[in-house]
Design a protein around this motif. Structure first.
Motif, mmCIF file in Angstrom:
data_model
loop_
_atom_site.group_PDB
_atom_site.id
_atom_site.type_symbol
_atom_site.label_atom_id
_atom_site.label_comp_id
_atom_site.label_asym_id
_atom_site.label_seq_id
_atom_site.Cartn_x
_atom_site.Cartn_y
_atom_site.Cartn_z
ATOM 1 N N VAL A 45 0.974 -1.204 -0.085
ATOM 2 C CA VAL A 45 0.138 0.071 0.141
ATOM 3 C C VAL A 45 0.853 1.149 -0.036
ATOM 4 N N ARG A 46 1.728 1.197 0.853
ATOM 5 C CA ARG A 46 2.705 2.356 0.981
ATOM 6 C C ARG A 46 3.791 1.821 1.642
ATOM 7 N N ARG A 47 5.066 2.792 1.566
ATOM 8 C CA ARG A 47 6.367 2.411 2.224
ATOM 9 C C ARG A 47 6.625 3.571 3.172
ATOM 10 N N ILE A 48 6.931 3.378 4.550
ATOM 11 C CA ILE A 48 7.246 4.434 5.462
ATOM 12 C C ILE A 48 8.774 4.012 5.700
ATOM 13 N N GLY A 49 9.727 4.559 5.507
ATOM 14 C CA GLY A 49 11.159 4.469 5.947
ATOM 15 C C GLY A 49 11.420 2.822 5.490
ATOM 16 N N ILE A 50 11.682 1.963 6.456
ATOM 17 C CA ILE A 50 12.222 0.858 6.087
ATOM 18 C C ILE A 50 11.011 -0.165 6.344
ATOM 19 N N VAL A 51 9.809 0.269 6.665
ATOM 20 C CA VAL A 51 8.608 -0.539 6.878
ATOM 21 C C VAL A 51 7.742 -0.275 5.754
ATOM 22 N N ALA A 52 7.284 -1.421 5.169
ATOM 23 C CA ALA A 52 6.133 -1.315 4.061
ATOM 24 C C ALA A 52 4.887 -1.896 4.608
ATOM 25 N N GLN A 53 3.707 -1.279 4.120
ATOM 26 C CA GLN A 53 2.573 -1.564 4.808
ATOM 27 C C GLN A 53 1.884 -2.458 3.579
ATOM 28 N N MET A 54 1.367 -3.599 3.910
ATOM 29 C CA MET A 54 0.921 -4.472 2.747
ATOM 30 C C MET A 54 -0.431 -5.082 3.345
ATOM 31 N N VAL A 55 -0.808 -5.312 2.128
ATOM 32 C CA VAL A 55 -2.324 -6.089 2.364
ATOM 33 C C VAL A 55 -2.369 -7.446 1.608
ATOM 34 N N ASP A 56 -2.967 -8.531 2.033
ATOM 35 C CA ASP A 56 -3.325 -9.711 1.243
ATOM 36 C C ASP A 56 -4.412 -9.295 0.249
ATOM 37 N N PRO A 57 -4.091 -9.542 -1.062
ATOM 38 C CA PRO A 57 -5.116 -9.113 -1.901
ATOM 39 C C PRO A 57 -6.555 -10.022 -1.878
ATOM 40 N N LYS A 58 -6.312 -11.187 -1.219
ATOM 41 C CA LYS A 58 -7.617 -11.848 -1.055
ATOM 42 C C LYS A 58 -8.321 -11.229 0.239
ATOM 43 N N ALA A 59 -7.612 -10.930 1.359
ATOM 44 C CA ALA A 59 -8.238 -10.302 2.344
ATOM 45 C C ALA A 59 -7.761 -8.951 2.519
ATOM 46 N N PRO A 60 -8.425 -7.747 2.095
ATOM 47 C CA PRO A 60 -7.995 -6.542 1.880
ATOM 48 C C PRO A 60 -8.079 -5.643 3.266
ATOM 49 N N GLY A 61 -8.684 -6.266 4.055
ATOM 50 C CA GLY A 61 -9.140 -5.625 5.071
ATOM 51 C C GLY A 61 -7.925 -5.284 6.280
ATOM 52 N N GLU A 62 -6.908 -6.303 6.268
ATOM 53 C CA GLU A 62 -6.130 -6.256 7.413
ATOM 54 C C GLU A 62 -4.576 -5.517 6.853
ATOM 55 N N ILE A 63 -4.096 -4.512 7.357
ATOM 56 C CA ILE A 63 -2.675 -4.297 7.213
ATOM 57 C C ILE A 63 -1.618 -4.951 7.734
ATOM 58 N N VAL A 64 -0.624 -5.280 7.104
ATOM 59 C CA VAL A 64 0.740 -6.252 7.433
ATOM 60 C C VAL A 64 1.661 -5.193 7.540
ATOM 61 N N LYS A 65 2.344 -5.236 8.594
ATOM 62 C CA LYS A 65 3.721 -4.100 8.451
ATOM 63 C C LYS A 65 4.742 -5.234 8.107
ATOM 64 N N VAL A 66 5.863 -4.959 7.212
ATOM 65 C CA VAL A 66 6.633 -5.707 6.738
ATOM 66 C C VAL A 66 8.186 -4.957 6.578
ATOM 67 N N ASN A 67 9.194 -5.377 7.123
ATOM 68 C CA ASN A 67 10.484 -4.894 6.781
ATOM 69 C C ASN A 67 10.557 -5.051 5.502
ATOM 70 N N ILE A 68 11.455 -3.831 4.879
ATOM 71 C CA ILE A 68 11.473 -4.057 3.379
ATOM 72 C C ILE A 68 12.550 -5.045 3.041
#
Lengths: 339, 350
Positions: free
Chosen positions: B95-118
């Motif tokens: 969805v977007r990237r802030i610093g070294i953390v990317a906010q991501m969603v599962d295309p099948k379940a778009p409700g929940e945002i997952v934070k992932v280290n880039i």
């Protein structure tokens, strides 16, 4: 295969109106023939080609001298003022001939110096590479036609395409820097560094034209009688000696043609280097033809007189080179005929 | 396999490998890479999107980052392969990237945002050919015009070259007249007058004739090629004069002799000259650059140089248009190179 009948049909369809046209002008030409005789017809057949020659080659050549003795920026000769040898003096005057900064027209001396260095290295490299390639293509190879074609491919490409291909490869993030990166070397600014841009201009023009000269040398190699080599083999002559004593002397006429043709073309180098570097960085890869183009056409206030004078000086160099070729080929022919 | 290798490595006379054999094959294979490689690399790059072109290190095939439209987001989102803590990899959309953390969603379940280290994610890549590199310049720039101008110049110049050169060659090979050798010498001497020596006066003549900014101004100065006259004359000299005498007995006119007898017999040499002329005129650069200053009159070579000289070079279009410019010559090479290589080897002309 299906294309062939279609092509043939298109061919006959196209040929019909052309044949009709040719038949149509036959009666008036018969009249002409009656009036002028056979020699008149010879003149008729020569006329179109010679008219174009006269208007677009010979006449310009003659009035070029007139242009070089006039000043100002007007294009047409009748509006220009006579200045005598002023343009030549401007081109050739230098405080110190070893320092191009001291010349009135330092851009010209820069271009002339660049061209001299370029010609020296490009022709030497070209001849050596073409020679090696020709010797290799002259061996008993499977698929010789294919290999011959390989080295000929870049010769057909347009200078603009050649320039762009290499600009793409030599750019900062291009293929060559990637390959250097792979073997752990620092990237090189090929086209913005003075030395490397000049080297690139030489290498790219060698790449583009080498195959043509290799073919001329190959033709010469194939004309050398095979029994000479057989005799040498029977005598147990070493290969190096065979090369120096048989191959090289008998190849000399072709080698001279190659060197002189390469010289004449290298002196006029423009297109591919202009697209590759634009004469830059600065003016470090600006050669004589580009100088003439810039002075006569590209800059805001054009100076046709100066450009004409520079082009005549370049033409003089070309004439000297051509005369050298004639003299050299005559000498080598005499040497061959004497034995 | 070993039999194939034995066949490929077999040498004449069955002797072992001499160092010159090794050198020969290195030179030949190096030649293939060096002569074809740059053009192939350019053609391959021409199918890449601008983003893929900007990548370093460059990839060989035109990859792009895969994207997916996810519910609740307007733009398509780039897909990434993410290694989870349990060792399982999932495909998530960023969805977007802030610093070294990317906010991501599962295309099948778009409700929940997952934070992932880039560092834990790699883009999903797929091969995609950017054919718009080819279509855009034709539709939105002037490249269609440039192509048309180049075709017109090449075909017209070749046609006129064939007609005028063969007429002159006919006169110089089949007629005895005073000054014949002088005319021949004059034509050969012009071989020594390259274009770059007569640029200024030629330009003024073209302007005086009103041919500045006209395709005819590009065509006319190039058509009276001395090499063409020379090549055709050498060939026509081999046509027996008896043939022409016989035709004259039958009351054929000179024009008919030229048109119906000599020209058909010269077909092989005409074909060689036609191929040469097409390549020369298609590739011409300096003269069209000087004569044509209106953009809609540019030939492909001049147009390409202009676009490549802009401050902000749009390489994805330039590369594609370079391939288009190269195409006719590559076709000539593939189908007709035998004509040319033997032609050059025979006469040393270019």
């Amino acid at each position: 295969m299906a294309a062939q009948p279609i092509l043939k049909k298109a061919g006959t369809a196209l040929a019909a109106p052309v044949a009709w046209l040719a038949a149509l002008i036959d009666p008036p030409l018969r009249g002409l023939q009656k009036a002028t005789g056979l020699n008149g017809m010879a003149a008729f057949f020569l006329a179109p080609n010679m008219a174009i020659f006269g208007i677009f080659v010979l006449f310009p050549l003659v009035i070029n001298f007139a242009y070089s003795m006039t000043g100002g920026s007007a294009l047409f000769l009748e509006q220009r003022t006579y200045v005598g040898t002023e343009q030549y003096e401007r081109l050739l005057t230098c405080g110190n001939y070893l320092d191009k900064q001291s010349c009135t027209e330092d851009l010209f001396w820069n271009a002339a110096g660049n061209t001299a260095v370029f010609v020296l290295f490009q022709v030497a490299l070209m001849t050596v590479f073409a020679m090696i390639t020709a010797l290799i293509l002259n061996r008993e190879l499977r698929g010789r036609g294919f290999w011959r074609a390989v080295f000929f491919f870049p010769v057909l490409l347009s200078p603009v395409v050649v320039g762009l291909i290499w600009r793409w490869i030599l750019q900062r993030q291009g293929l060559l820097n990637y390959l250097l990166h792979q073997v752990g070397m620092e990237p090189v600014l090929w086209l913005t560094d003075r030395f490397w841009a000049f080297a690139a201009a030489i290498m790219v023009s060698v790449w583009a034209h080498m195959g043509f000269y290799a073919l001329i040398l190959l033709a010469g190699l194939q004309a050398i009688p095979k029994d000479l080599y057989e005799a040498a083999e029977m005598d147990g002559t070493r290969p190096a000696r065979v090369f120096w004593r048989i191959t090289l002397p008998l190849l000399m006429p072709n080698l001279i043609v190659v060197v002189v043709l390469a010289l004449i073309r290298a002196v006029q180098i423009f297109d591919e280097v202009y697209v590759l570097t634009g004469g830059g960085p600065g003016t470090s890869t600006m050669f004589l033809t580009q100088y003439i183009y810039e002075i006569g056409f590209a800059q805001l206030i054009r100076n046709p007189g100066l450009a004409a004078a520079a082009s005549i000086l370049m033409g003089a160099v070309l004439v000297v080179l051509t005369l050298l070729q004639l003299a050299a080929s005559r000498r080598s022919q005499n040497a061959g005929g004497g034995k | 396999m070993t039999r194939v290798a034995a066949f490929l490595l077999r040498r004449r006379g069955g002797k072992g490998w001499h160092w010159t054999d090794v050198f020969t094959w290195m030179w030949l294979i190096g030649g293939v890479v060096l002569m074809f490689g740059p053009a192939v690399w350019l053609a391959g790059s021409s199918f890449k999107s601008p983003a893929a072109l900007a990548e370093f290190p460059p990839s060989i095939l035109p990859y792009v980052t895969a994207e997916a439209t996810v519910e609740g987001y307007e733009k398509p989102l780039p897909l990434y392969r993410v290694a989870g803590e349990d060792g399982e990899t999932r495909i998530l959309a960023q969805v977007r990237r802030i610093g070294i953390v990317a906010q991501m969603v599962d295309p099948k379940a778009p409700g929940e945002i997952v934070k992932v280290n880039i560092a834990d994610r790699t883009p999903v890549r797929e091969i995609s050919f950017a054919t718009e590199n080819y279509t855009e310049p034709f539709l939105h720039f002037d490249f269609f015009l440039y192509l048309r101008n180049s075709l017109f110049v090449t075909l017209m110049a070749t046609l006129i070259t064939l007609v005028t050169n063969s007429m002159a060659a006919f006169a110089l090979s089949k007629y005895q007249f005073r000054g014949r050798s002088f005319v021949m010498l004059l034509i050969l001497a012009t071989l020594m007058v390259p274009l770059s020596v007569i640029l200024v006066p030629l330009y003024s003549i073209i302007s005086a004739m009103g041919l500045f900014n006209s395709l005819w101004g590009v065509i006319l100065p190039t058509v009276a090629t001395p090499t063409g006259v020379f090549l055709l004359r050498q060939y026509m000299l081999t046509i027996p004069d008896e043939l022409i005498d016989a035709a004259r007995m039958d009351r054929a006119s000179e024009w008919q002799i030229y048109w119906r007898i000599v020209l058909p017999l010269t077909a092989p040499a005409l074909a060689v000259l036609a191929i040469f002329s097409v390549v020369w005129r298609w590739n011409d650069f300096l003269w069209p650059l000087i004569v044509l200053s209106r953009k809609e009159l540019y030939t492909l070579q001049v147009g390409l140089n202009t676009y490549a000289g802009e401050l902000n070079v749009q390489w994805h279009y330039i590369l594609a248009m370079t391939v288009v410019t190269m195409l006719p010559v590559v076709l000539v090479f593939v189908f007709l190179q035998r004509f040319i290589t033997t032609g050059i080897a025979g006469s040393g002309l270019k």
